[in-house]
Design an enzyme around this catalytic site. Structure first.
Site, short mmCIF file in Angstrom:
data_model
loop_
_atom_site.label_atom_id
_atom_site.label_comp_id
_atom_site.label_asym_id
_atom_site.label_seq_id
_atom_site.Cartn_x
_atom_site.Cartn_y
_atom_site.Cartn_z
N THR A 370 0.88 -1.16 0.00
CA THR A 370 0.00 0.00 0.00
C THR A 370 0.91 1.21 0.00
OG1 THR A 370 -1.72 -1.25 1.14
CG2 THR A 370 -1.74 1.09 1.56
N THR A 388 -4.13 2.11 -2.12
CA THR A 388 -3.60 0.76 -2.35
C THR A 388 -4.21 0.06 -3.54
OG1 THR A 388 -3.16 -1.34 -1.22
CG2 THR A 388 -5.33 -0.41 -0.88
N ASN A 390 -3.91 -3.29 -3.00
CA ASN A 390 -3.83 -4.45 -2.11
C ASN A 390 -2.45 -5.08 -2.20
OD1 ASN A 390 -4.60 -6.18 -0.13
ND2 ASN A 390 -5.61 -7.63 -1.48
N SER A 441 -10.48 -2.81 5.76
CA SER A 441 -9.10 -2.37 5.49
C SER A 441 -8.37 -2.12 6.81
CB SER A 441 -9.17 -1.07 4.69
OG SER A 441 -7.90 -0.47 4.60
N SER A 442 -7.04 -2.03 6.72
CA SER A 442 -6.25 -1.60 7.88
C SER A 442 -5.65 -0.23 7.68
CB SER A 442 -5.07 -2.54 8.09
OG SER A 442 -5.49 -3.75 8.58
N GLY A 462 1.47 -1.54 4.74
CA GLY A 462 1.91 -2.67 5.56
C GLY A 462 0.79 -3.58 6.02
N1 GLY Z 1 -5.38 -3.79 1.23
C1 GLY Z 1 -4.80 -3.25 2.36
C2 GLY Z 1 -5.75 -2.60 3.30
O1 GLY Z 1 -6.75 -2.10 2.85
O2 GLY Z 1 -5.56 -2.55 4.47
#
Ligand code: GLY
Length: 561
Positions: A370, A388, A390, A441-442, A462
């Site tokens: 990301t 991102t 992903n 998501s993170s 990350g």
């Molecule tokens: N694909 C990474 C996130 O959305 O956290």
């Protein structure tokens, strides 16, 4: 251009945290700054602000310049989240996360026996979610921008035409992914070329797409010629995204998630990102402990943080998903009583095992690749945005006619409750697939205020480690009196409930610390581990200058004036 001082500045006025004057060690700028994954993108954001544009104009330019200069994660074919704080203190956030196509189904990645089909949610065209980036930048521009869009896009288009130099780190990334990219796109695709350090990559097709978008606006991507080319390409590859999916896509303004930690006010992303809520839970659980006294990265401080992370990630895996589809008990999860109770079985004598932790009486998915950027403008507005595809280069599907990669964000859904995804994170019903739903998501774009004033803009790529990277960067400045650049450079560790392991960045921690933790029952990831996060942040110093923290783990760069 005003004075810019790099590394080991002799400025006498540094950042005052915990009553210690800290000298900046990163780039210092008087008025404005962009910190992003590539110098080319940071420079475009800064040039826009030099022309009189604000942080929101710079956000549009930087985001799209990353699609040119950093195709690993910068994108037109992905999505993201943005948190802002205006000079007058007003805050807001935008969700331009991808969505599941209308034809998506809950069990689309399972076989007849109900088992997850390996690779289907990551490596096939079904992995592609409806992209949100163009809707996102146009939404930001419409609400908050000041310069004409053509003026903002001009340097981005010029960059795509002029080309971008390949760095050593980029060459290594190309090598890592070249087999898959070739397999997906055949030998005649732009990225099927084996690029080496110092090669120049030109992006004429992307420049043409951006020119059409500049002329025709947002709908060019979602309803115009670009939409038609994109859908034709996607359907040839076996994707289920239709013109209707694109036409229906909207970015969404959401109320940011805001909480206090001591005298800081932290403003972060609300669901469908898990970033803000996890950050809030962890900060609140560690608040009663004197981390500064325990010492930076001491075994005691690691214990406190790991135990809070373990509990927050367990909650995340159970409760979180797209708030437009599931009810999330945000208030309850953030309440002091709940979080106090959550830490009540923690003891310094012995690790809590993740098998003994369930979601509180009140799972999850995603990736490492990301990109984040932080911006502060001369007017005092701040932007923190994470975007991102992903995985690195997303699904690896590269539409040569349009000049960009497509995401594989559908893997961020929970294909099957309890089943770990490619990063070992387990998901749940709240994050199951449904048409038009956004995957969890993170991403944790965050802005921090101190005494009612802008203090920091921070974020990281990350995957699941984004949250812990952002947490540790804020703590490094606030509790441990590191400069912004030192805080970004400092070694990081991570725990995410499951797997029940603490991961440390390679060769950065004292083996004595490991021995102490092991003696208390902590399980340590002894395998070679990658770097954790790649933080790009800006600290507002007491003398009103800005210090950048650009992560040396990548080619990241702070540029300012
Ligand atoms: N694909 C990474 C996130 O959305 O956290």
């Amino acid at each position: 251009m005003k004075k810019i001082i790099i590394l080991l500045s002799v400025f006498s006025i540094g950042c005052k945290t915990q009553n210690v004057i800290v000298k900046p060690t990163g780039l210092v700028a008087d008025k404005a700054m962009v910190v992003s994954a590539r110098e080319e993108a940071s420079k475009i954001g800064v040039e826009i602000m030099k022309k009189g544009g604000n942080a929101f104009d710079a956000m549009v330019g930087t985001e799209l310049a990353l699609a040119v200069a950093y195709p690993f994660a910068g994108n037109l074919g992905g999505g993201g989240f943005m948190v802002y704080r205006k000079a007058n203190g007003e805050v807001g956030s935008l969700d331009y996360r991808e969505k599941a196509p209308l034809a998506a189904t809950k069990n689309m990645f399972l076989d007849e026996k109900g088992n997850v089909i390996k690779g289907k949610s990551t490596g096939t065209a079904l992995a592609i979610g409806v992209p949100g980036t163009i809707a996102g930048v146009f939404e930001v521009h419409k609400k908050l921008g000041s310069l004409p869009i053509e003026e903002i896009l001009k340097p981005v288009i010029a960059l795509a035409e002029r080309g971008v130099i390949v760095t050593k780190k980029q060459e290594l990334r190309f090598n890592d992914y070249k087999v898959e990219i070739l397999k997906k796109n055949g030998p005649n695709s732009l990225f099927s070329t084996v690029f080496k350090e110092n090669d120049f990559i030109k992006y004429p097709a992307l420049a043409t797409t951006l020119k059409r978008i500049s002329k025709n606006g947002r709908d060019e991507f979602y309803k115009g010629e670009t939409a038609k080319i994109l859908v034709k390409y996607l359907q040839e590859k076996g994707a289920i995204i239709t013109l209707e999916d694109l036409a229906k896509y909207e970015a969404k303004w959401r109320t940011p998630l805001t909480f206090d930690y001591k005298d800081l006010k932290i403003i972060s992303m609300s669901p469908p990102s898990s970033g803000g809520i996890c950050l809030a839970e962890i900060f609140k659980m560690i608040e009663p402990y004197n981390l500064a006294k325990m010492g930076h990265n001491s075994s005691e401080a690691i214990q406190v943080i790991v135990e809070a992370e373990r509990r927050a990630y367990a909650d995340r895996s159970y409760f979180l998903g797209d708030p437009d589809f599931v009810k999330i008990p945000l208030k309850e999860l953030m309440s002091n009583d709940y979080l106090k109770q959550r830490m009540s079985n923690f003891s310094f004598d012995k690790a809590t095992l993740s098998s003994d932790i369930k979601q509180g009486k009140v799972n999850y998915n995603e990736s490492m690749e990301t990109t984040h950027y932080s911006i502060v403008d001369p007017f005092g507005n701040a932007v923190s945005a994470t975007t991102t595809l992903n995985d690195g280069y997303g699904s690896k599907y590269y539409c040569d006619e349009l000049g960009f990669f497509l995401n594989n964000e559908m893997d961020d859904f929970s294909a099957k409750p309890g089943e770990p995804n490619m990063f070992g994170l387990v998901g749940n019903e709240a994050n199951s697939i449904a048409p038009q739903k956004r995957m969890l998501s993170s991403m944790t774009p965050t802005i921090v205020e101190k005494n009612g004033k802008l203090f920091m803009a921070v974020g990281s790529p990350g995957g699941s480690t984004i949250i812990t990277s952002v947490l540790q960067t804020i703590l490094n400045v606030y509790e441990y009196s590191l400069s912004m650049q030192q805080a970004v450079n400092a070694p990081r560790f991570h725990h995410q409930w499951l797997p029940d392991l603490i991961t440390f960045e390679p060769n950065t921690f004292d083996t004595k610390t490991f021995e102490t933790l092991k003696s208390k029952g902590y399980l340590i990831n002894e395998k070679t581990t990658p770097v954790i996060g790649k933080v790009d942040a800006i600290l507002a110093l007491p003398n009103k200058t800005l210090e950048g923290g650009a992560d040396f783990r990548g080619d990241d760069k702070a540029v300012g004036f």
